[in-house]
Motif scaffolding. Structure first.
Motif, PDB file in Angstrom:
ATOM      1  N   GLU A  58      56.656  80.979   1.006  1.00 42.54           N
ATOM      2  CA  GLU A  58      56.332  79.922   1.960  1.00 42.54           C
ATOM      3  C   GLU A  58      56.931  80.290   3.310  1.00 42.54           C
ATOM      4  N   VAL A  59      56.075  80.559   4.268  1.00 40.03           N
ATOM      5  CA  VAL A  59      56.501  80.850   5.638  1.00 40.03           C
ATOM      6  C   VAL A  59      56.808  79.523   6.325  1.00 40.03           C
ATOM      7  N   GLY A  60      57.904  79.483   7.097  1.00 37.64           N
ATOM      8  CA  GLY A  60      58.288  78.230   7.733  1.00 37.64           C
ATOM      9  C   GLY A  60      58.643  77.187   6.705  1.00 37.64           C
ATOM     10  N   THR A  61      59.519  77.527   5.789  1.00 38.43           N
ATOM     11  CA  THR A  61      59.788  76.677   4.631  1.00 38.43           C
ATOM     12  C   THR A  61      60.494  75.371   4.978  1.00 38.43           C
ATOM     13  N   GLY A  62      61.154  75.302   6.146  1.00 35.08           N
ATOM     14  CA  GLY A  62      61.830  74.056   6.519  1.00 35.08           C
ATOM     15  C   GLY A  62      62.900  73.692   5.508  1.00 35.08           C
ATOM     16  N   SER A  63      62.809  72.489   4.967  1.00 37.76           N
ATOM     17  CA  SER A  63      63.795  72.023   3.989  1.00 37.76           C
ATOM     18  C   SER A  63      63.612  72.659   2.622  1.00 37.76           C
ATOM     19  N   GLY A  64      62.541  73.427   2.424  1.00 35.54           N
ATOM     20  CA  GLY A  64      62.267  74.036   1.130  1.00 35.54           C
ATOM     21  C   GLY A  64      61.573  73.120   0.148  1.00 35.54           C
ATOM     22  N   TRP A  65      61.098  71.964   0.633  1.00 34.24           N
ATOM     23  CA  TRP A  65      60.510  70.970  -0.261  1.00 34.24           C
ATOM     24  C   TRP A  65      59.232  71.484  -0.924  1.00 34.24           C
ATOM     25  N   VAL A  66      58.339  72.111  -0.149  1.00 31.13           N
ATOM     26  CA  VAL A  66      57.092  72.628  -0.722  1.00 31.13           C
ATOM     27  C   VAL A  66      57.392  73.769  -1.695  1.00 31.13           C
ATOM     28  N   ALA A  67      58.240  74.706  -1.275  1.00 29.47           N
ATOM     29  CA  ALA A  67      58.600  75.820  -2.154  1.00 29.47           C
ATOM     30  C   ALA A  67      59.213  75.315  -3.451  1.00 29.47           C
ATOM     31  N   GLY A  68      60.045  74.295  -3.354  1.00 25.99           N
ATOM     32  CA  GLY A  68      60.643  73.715  -4.549  1.00 25.99           C
ATOM     33  C   GLY A  68      59.617  73.113  -5.478  1.00 25.99           C
ATOM     34  N   ARG A  69      58.631  72.429  -4.906  1.00 21.37           N
ATOM     35  CA  ARG A  69      57.548  71.850  -5.723  1.00 21.37           C
ATOM     36  C   ARG A  69      56.803  72.945  -6.473  1.00 21.37           C
ATOM     37  N   VAL A  70      56.537  74.053  -5.788  1.00 21.72           N
ATOM     38  CA  VAL A  70      55.795  75.155  -6.408  1.00 21.72           C
ATOM     39  C   VAL A  70      56.626  75.777  -7.532  1.00 21.72           C
ATOM     40  N   ALA A  71      57.911  75.970  -7.291  1.00 21.35           N
ATOM     41  CA  ALA A  71      58.775  76.569  -8.310  1.00 21.35           C
ATOM     42  C   ALA A  71      58.843  75.690  -9.560  1.00 21.35           C
ATOM     43  N   GLU A  72      58.800  74.371  -9.364  1.00 20.38           N
ATOM     44  CA  GLU A  72      58.922  73.449 -10.489  1.00 20.38           C
ATOM     45  C   GLU A  72      57.615  73.271 -11.255  1.00 20.38           C
ATOM     46  N   GLY A  73      56.484  73.314 -10.526  1.00 20.60           N
ATOM     47  CA  GLY A  73      55.250  72.909 -11.183  1.00 20.60           C
ATOM     48  C   GLY A  73      54.106  73.892 -11.150  1.00 20.60           C
ATOM     49  N   GLY A  74      54.252  75.045 -10.523  1.00 17.99           N
ATOM     50  CA  GLY A  74      53.143  75.981 -10.411  1.00 17.99           C
ATOM     51  C   GLY A  74      53.257  77.153 -11.365  1.00 17.99           C
ATOM     52  N   ASP A  75      52.378  78.136 -11.168  1.00 17.58           N
ATOM     53  CA  ASP A  75      52.350  79.342 -12.000  1.00 17.58           C
ATOM     54  C   ASP A  75      52.984  80.536 -11.298  1.00 17.58           C
ATOM     55  N   ALA A  76      53.680  80.315 -10.204  1.00 17.27           N
ATOM     56  CA  ALA A  76      54.330  81.416  -9.499  1.00 17.27           C
ATOM     57  C   ALA A  76      55.453  81.999 -10.357  1.00 17.27           C
ATOM     58  N   THR A  77      55.607  83.319 -10.316  1.00 20.67           N
ATOM     59  CA  THR A  77      56.675  83.983 -11.060  1.00 20.67           C
ATOM     60  C   THR A  77      57.953  84.091 -10.236  1.00 20.67           C
ATOM     61  N   ARG A  78      57.808  84.055  -8.921  1.00 20.49           N
ATOM     62  CA  ARG A  78      58.959  84.080  -8.014  1.00 20.49           C
ATOM     63  C   ARG A  78      58.558  83.362  -6.742  1.00 20.49           C
ATOM     64  N   VAL A  79      59.406  82.462  -6.258  1.00 22.02           N
ATOM     65  CA  VAL A  79      59.095  81.692  -5.054  1.00 22.02           C
ATOM     66  C   VAL A  79      60.155  81.970  -4.003  1.00 22.02           C
ATOM     67  N   LEU A  80      59.705  82.419  -2.841  1.00 26.02           N
ATOM     68  CA  LEU A  80      60.572  82.724  -1.711  1.00 26.02           C
ATOM     69  C   LEU A  80      60.258  81.771  -0.566  1.00 26.02           C
ATOM     70  N   GLY A  81      61.222  81.578   0.305  1.00 28.48           N
ATOM     71  CA  GLY A  81      61.005  80.813   1.520  1.00 28.48           C
ATOM     72  C   GLY A  81      61.539  81.591   2.704  1.00 28.48           C
ATOM     73  N   SER A  82      60.901  81.453   3.848  1.00 23.69           N
ATOM     74  CA  SER A  82      61.415  82.074   5.069  1.00 23.69           C
ATOM     75  C   SER A  82      61.288  81.089   6.214  1.00 23.69           C
ATOM     76  N   ASP A  83      62.175  81.208   7.175  1.00 24.43           N
ATOM     77  CA  ASP A  83      62.136  80.340   8.348  1.00 24.43           C
ATOM     78  C   ASP A  83      62.935  80.999   9.452  1.00 24.43           C
ATOM     79  N   VAL A  84      62.501  80.811  10.687  1.00 26.20           N
ATOM     80  CA  VAL A  84      63.244  81.339  11.828  1.00 26.20           C
ATOM     81  C   VAL A  84      64.463  80.483  12.139  1.00 26.20           C
ATOM     82  N   ASN A  85      64.464  79.247  11.640  1.00 29.50           N
ATOM     83  CA  ASN A  85      65.528  78.289  11.899  1.00 29.50           C
ATOM     84  C   ASN A  85      66.655  78.476  10.878  1.00 29.50           C
ATOM     85  N   PRO A  86      67.859  78.857  11.302  1.00 30.41           N
ATOM     86  CA  PRO A  86      68.946  79.079  10.338  1.00 30.41           C
ATOM     87  C   PRO A  86      69.352  77.803   9.603  1.00 30.41           C
ATOM     88  N   HIS A  87      69.214  76.641  10.259  1.00 33.16           N
ATOM     89  CA  HIS A  87      69.524  75.379   9.591  1.00 33.16           C
ATOM     90  C   HIS A  87      68.549  75.122   8.438  1.00 33.16           C
TER      91      HIS A  87
END
Length: 212
Positions: A58-87
């Motif tokens: 997930e590019v621009g993952t922000g709080s990681g909420w979408v990536a977290g949803r995918v990790a919990e409920g999807g068929d992805a084998t590995r979920v990564l997040g990236s963001d330019v914002n260090p916070h």
């Protein structure tokens, strides 16, 4: 290149793009250093849970909420997040997302990603009326609303696996047809897999795949 929407031109509700931008920014909290989930996040997450598989970024993952949803409920084998914002990277890691600080797709290897998710900054913004903070980075898409979308699409064919897919959230404020045209010109097939209309905009999720 197609011109962006006129921020002073009213839509059929009488609201201008500038009005919409200001209203959305106010609702999402200009003082917060990290973009919080909203309607667009939910729409992308629903599409991602259905379509994501394999190594998913997930590019621009922000709080990681979408990536977290995918990790919990999807068929992805590995979920990564990236963001330019260090916070945002820190917040996503606190949520359990494997997150790195990165600008769009630059650091990722060619053909390494099976699925890419992106809810880009898309609000058309007058350069003289920018906020100069992390919420601007999360929300502002420049004058056309496509300032980050276009370089993302330029590099997307490089990082996608041959049978990979990208799910890109597109707002009507950025010019849906212009985004599709730009993607197709870069060798991608585009299909709408989710769409919701609101008083201030229509949100769509495009599934983008390398053209055979």
């Amino acid at each position: 290149m197609p011109e962006g929407p006129d921020p002073d031109a009213p839509d059929r509700t009488g609201r201008t793009a500038a009005d919409t931008r200001d209203a959305l920014a106010e609702r999402r909290g200009l003082d917060a250093p990290v973009y919080e989930p909203a309607e667009d996040s939910g729409l992308l997450a629903d599409a991602a849970v259905e379509h994501a598989r394999g190594v998913t970024l997930e590019v621009g993952t922000g709080s990681g909420w979408v990536a977290g949803r995918v990790a919990e409920g999807g068929d992805a084998t590995r979920v990564l997040g990236s963001d330019v914002n260090p916070h945002a990277v820190e917040r996503a890691r606190e949520r359990g997302v494997e997150a790195v600080r990165a600008d769009l797709l630059g650091p990722f290897r060619a053909g390494a990603l099976d699925t890419v998710l992106f809810n880009p900054p898309y609000l058309p913004t007058d350069p003289d009326n920018e906020w100069d903070d992390w919420q601007e980075v999360a929300l502002s898409g420049g004058e056309t609303g496509r300032e980050l979308i276009e370089p993302f699409l330029d590099d997307l064919p490089r990082v996608l696996a041959p049978d990979g897919v990208a799910l890109l959230l597109v707002s009507s404020l950025t010019g849906f047809a212009d985004v599709v045209e730009y993607a197709v010109a870069r060798g991608l097939d585009a299909e709408t897999v989710r769409e919701e209309s609101y008083p201030f905009e229509t949100l769509s999720v495009l599934a983008l795949r390398p053209r055979e």
